[in-house]
Each structure stands twice: as structure tokens, then as C-alpha cells.
Design an enzyme around this catalytic site. Structure first.
Site, PDB file in Angstrom:
ATOM      1  CG  ASP A  44     -14.039  -7.966  -6.967  1.00  0.00           C
ATOM      2  OD1 ASP A  44     -13.305  -7.935  -5.953  1.00  0.00           O
ATOM      3  OD2 ASP A  44     -14.623  -9.028  -6.926  1.00  0.00           O
TER       4      ASP A  44
ATOM      5  CD  GLU B  76      -4.212  -2.756  -7.405  1.00  0.00           C
ATOM      6  OE1 GLU B  76      -3.502  -3.620  -7.626  1.00  0.00           O
ATOM      7  OE2 GLU B  76      -4.904  -2.835  -6.478  1.00  0.00           O
TER       8      GLU B  76
ATOM      9  CD  GLU C 226      -5.599  -8.243  -4.970  1.00  0.00           C
ATOM     10  OE1 GLU C 226      -6.511  -7.689  -5.687  1.00  0.00           O
ATOM     11  OE2 GLU C 226      -5.113  -7.338  -3.882  1.00  0.00           O
TER      12      GLU C 226
ATOM     13  CG  ASP D 136      -3.840  -0.563  -4.532  1.00  0.00           C
ATOM     14  OD1 ASP D 136      -4.586   0.307  -4.805  1.00  0.00           O
ATOM     15  OD2 ASP D 136      -4.425  -1.871  -3.869  1.00  0.00           O
TER      16      ASP D 136
ATOM     17  CE  LYS E   7      -3.950  -1.904  -0.162  1.00  0.00           C
ATOM     18  NZ  LYS E   7      -4.710  -1.589  -1.277  1.00  0.00           N
TER      19      LYS E   7
ATOM     20  CG  HIS F 221      -9.895  -6.140  -6.364  1.00  0.00           C
ATOM     21  ND1 HIS F 221     -11.126  -6.241  -5.827  1.00  0.00           N
ATOM     22  CD2 HIS F 221      -9.066  -5.553  -5.605  1.00  0.00           C
ATOM     23  CE1 HIS F 221     -10.994  -5.839  -4.600  1.00  0.00           C
ATOM     24  NE2 HIS F 221      -9.679  -5.354  -4.513  1.00  0.00           N
TER      25      HIS F 221
ATOM     26  CD  GLU G 128      -9.483  -2.304  -5.873  1.00  0.00           C
ATOM     27  OE1 GLU G 128      -8.517  -2.351  -5.957  1.00  0.00           O
ATOM     28  OE2 GLU G 128      -9.750  -2.121  -4.742  1.00  0.00           O
TER      29      GLU G 128
HETATM   30 CA    CA Z   1      -6.431  -2.556  -4.895  1.00  0.00          CA
END
Ligand code: CA
Length: 376
Positions: free
Chosen positions: A269, A220, A329, A194, A166, A296, A246
């Protein structure tokens, strides 16, 4: 054979230690599983991605349109649900409710026919997926940099060939954290970042330029998903591939991303963007633009298994003698619901996942744990 009922299970598990990312903090895991049962007692499981209580209300509303339909006719069911939601919710959570039912119907169809979902989708085009570890969230630590480095090294020692961390709390911290993690894991591990759309365009350009020499496999959700054209500007200003999607829904939403040249990697997703039925169409659409797709995925092994079967069937564009390795993922954050309620028919070992051939999605549900964590 007809569908007799569609039930929802809202499950919750409080976390001992909360973690956070650029948008909010998690102190509990909460999910909505969906069970579709036929008149002869066969069962399929699905899952939606999004706020579980709202998702569950959506599924309860949609049940009336599904009951009485033949579960083998997944596209007919999908279209019925799509038409019933179009006037009120072309994007968003009601489509996640449709997705949860759709995923359950694929699982059910596979179990009825005795075939794995990847075969129903058209057959597996590979035997192995190389999952990437999603983790490296922020949390209260005396030395967060050190904690992130240790977590990254743990994923490396488990055999993962790629990791996602992150960013998005502050650019200064991002540069430090990403630099330290890259230094610790070495050059032979792929590293993705991300931001969960924390930045504006200028900030995202600044950050990507500052970390360009750290060999970032993708950036991302750098900026808001609303700005299709700004993504294209960002892409033009960095060599780092840009990923996202996503927060996007349906083939029409993904077409907006594609025709605006927004992304190098599409990340629908499956449990939100329209289920496996629509994800297959989004994947076909992506091939017409030559854009890569890595779904995702976040939730229990129902959602993760849907991704496994879907990725098994994806086309590699362009094809070549030595095919690219496909990734997936693999959320490594603490989630008792995932680990105790759902039992997958695969394992991730030495960074590899052998695609299973068990019928349906191949997920077993621990009914005792299901009742234990059920709040609604
Ligand atoms: Ca993400």
C-alpha cells in the site's frame, strides 16, 4: 522554497448500512488527509492507510522534522523521516504517517514543476489501466448469495474486466459464494478472492484446492502475513497465484516476502509501506525477483491517484511486443469521503482508466466537504 506547515484532517462519515469482512465490520469511513504547504503558498495533499487518529498523531509528531526543508528534495525528506522513526517503529502505523507526508510532497513537487507525478517517477509506460472492482463484502441480507451475484453483475455491466470478492467467514460459504459468482459472471471476467488472512495453512490449501477449477486470478492474503515460509508451502500446493503485502512495510519487509518465495503478486500500500518514494524502490526490488506488483489501495482519490501514477510508471517484466494489461485496485464500497471530498482528474469508464497528465496527483479537494466531514 521551504515547507511551512504540515496539517492533518481526520474525516469521518457514518455509513447507513454496515458491511463486514473476515476481520471486522465497518460502520463508518474514517480517513486522515495531510496537507503540506510551502512558504510561498503552494499546497500538496497526501493520505495515509490505517487508523486515522493514530496516523494523524504520527504526522503531527513528524511535522517538526519536515518544516524548513525544500519540497523538491523528496528523497532527503523521506530519509530524514525514516531515520526519525527507525528506532521506534520499523513497521506499522508511524510508517503510514511518513507515507502520507511523502505522498503529499510528490503532489506538491509535481504542482511546483507543472508535471504529473508519473513523469517525476520516470515517465508513463502505458496510457491505459484496467482497474478491477473491489467490493463483494459481506452484509446483512435475506439472501447474501443473491446479493453478491447481483453486485458482481453490476460491476460486469459497468465494464470491469475483473472483480475481487471477500472470503474468509467459513470455507463452506466461500466455496458456495465463489461458485455462484463465477457461474453468474461467466468465464471472460477475471475473479480474485481475498481472505484478509483468515485461515491457517491447512485451511488455505483446502479452500484453494476446492475452487481450483473456477479460474481464480489470485488468492489474496490467504494466511497470516507473519508466516513468510508458509506462503511458499501454499504456493507449492496450488496453481492459483498467491497475492499479499498490504500489511508489509518498507523494502526490507518486502525483501522478506521475496526471498521466502511467499507471493506471486506483491501488494504494497503506497500510503502505508513508505510512500511513493519507497514504493518505487519496492517495485525495483520486485523486478529483481521477477514478481508482479499490483498495489493495494483503499481510501480517497488521493490514495487512488497515487496508485494510478505509480502504476503508469511500472516496468513490465518480462517485456514483450504485446504488453500485459496493467490493473489497479478500485474500491467500489460506499465511501462519501472519497466521492465528496476528493475529485480525481480521471474517470473509470467501460473498465478503462486513461492516465491523466494533470500536474501533481491531479486531485482537487472540495474544501466545503472537507470541513463538513472533519472531526479533528
Ligand atoms: Ca486486501
Amino acid at each position: 522554497m521551504k515547507i511551512k506547515s504540515v496539517e492533518t484532517f481526520v474525516l469521518s462519515d457514518k455509513l447507513e448500512k454496515s458491511f463486514y469482512f473476515s476481520q471486522w465490520s465497518y460502520s463508518e469511513r474514517k480517513i486522515c488527509l495531510v496537507k503540506v504547504t510551502t512558504d510561498d503558498g503552494q499546497v500538496g495533499w497526501g493520505e495515509g492507510y490505517g487508523p486515522a487518529d493514530v496516523l494523524s498523531a504520527g504526522v503531527d509528531f513528524l511535522e517538526q522534522f519536515v518544516v524548513g526543508m525544500n519540497p523538491l528534495n523528496n528523497e532527503a525528506i523521506w530519509y530524514t523521516l525514516y531515520r526519525r522513526t527507525l528506532d521506534y517503529a520499523r513497521r506499522g502505523i508511524l510508517m503510514a504517517s511518513v507515507s502520507a507526508i511523502d505522498v503529499a510532497i510528490w503532489d506538491l513537487k509535481g504542482k511546483i514543476l507543472g508535471l504529473p507525478v508519473h513523469q517525476l517517477l520516470g515517465g508513463k509506460q502505458r496510457d491505459i489501466i484496467y482497474p478491477y472492482a473491489t467490493g463483494l463484502y459481506f452484509r446483512e441480507e435475506r439472501d447474501l448469495t443473491q446479493a453478491l451475484v447481483e453486485e458482481a453483475l453490476e460491476y460486469k455491466s459497468l465494464g470491469y474486466k475483473s472483480l475481487k470478492m471477500k472470503v474468509g467467514m467459513s470455507i463452506e460459504d466461500d466455496i458456495r459464494f465463489v461458485g455462484e459468482v463465477r457461474k453468474a459472471i461467466g468465464d471472460d471476467i477475471k475473479l480474485m478472492i481475498d481472505a484478509n488472512h483468515a485461515y491457517n495453512l491447512k485451511e488455505a490449501i483446502y479452500l484453494s484446492n476446492a475452487i481450483e477449477d473456477l479460474d481464480i486470478a489470485w488468492f489474496e492474503e490467504p494466511i497470516s502475513p507473519e508466516f513468510y515460509d508458509q506462503h511458499a508451502e501454499l504456493r507449492a500446493s496450488t496453481s492459483i497465484p498467491i497475492a499479499g503485502g498490504e500489511c508489509e512495510y518498507l523494502r526490507w519487509g518486502f525483501h522478506n516476502l521475496l526471498k521466502n518465495n511467499s507471493l506471486d503478486i506483491l501488494q504494497p500500500d503506497i500510503c502505508a509501506s513508505g510512500g511513493l518514494t519507497e514504493a518505487k524502490r519496492i517495485a525495483t526490488l520486485a523486478t529483481t525477483y521477477g514478481v508482479e506488483l499490483v498495489p493495494h489501495s483503499w481510501g480517497t482519490y488521493v490514495a487512488i491517484s497515487a496508485a494510478v501514477h505509480f502504476i503508469a510508471n511500472l516496468e513490465a517484466i518480462p517485456g514483450r511486443l504485446v504488453m500485459p494489461e496493467f490493473t489497479m485496485e478500485h474500491d467500489r464500497t460506499v465511501n462519501g469521503l472519497r466521492d465528496l471530498v476528493t475529485l480525481p482528474s480521471f474517470e473509470v469508464k467501460d473498465g478503462k482508466l486513461i492516465i491523466p497528465d494533470t500536474p501533481g496527483l491531479g486531485v482537487e479537494i472540495n474544501e466545503e466537504a472537507l470541513e463538513k466531514y472533519r472531526v479533528k
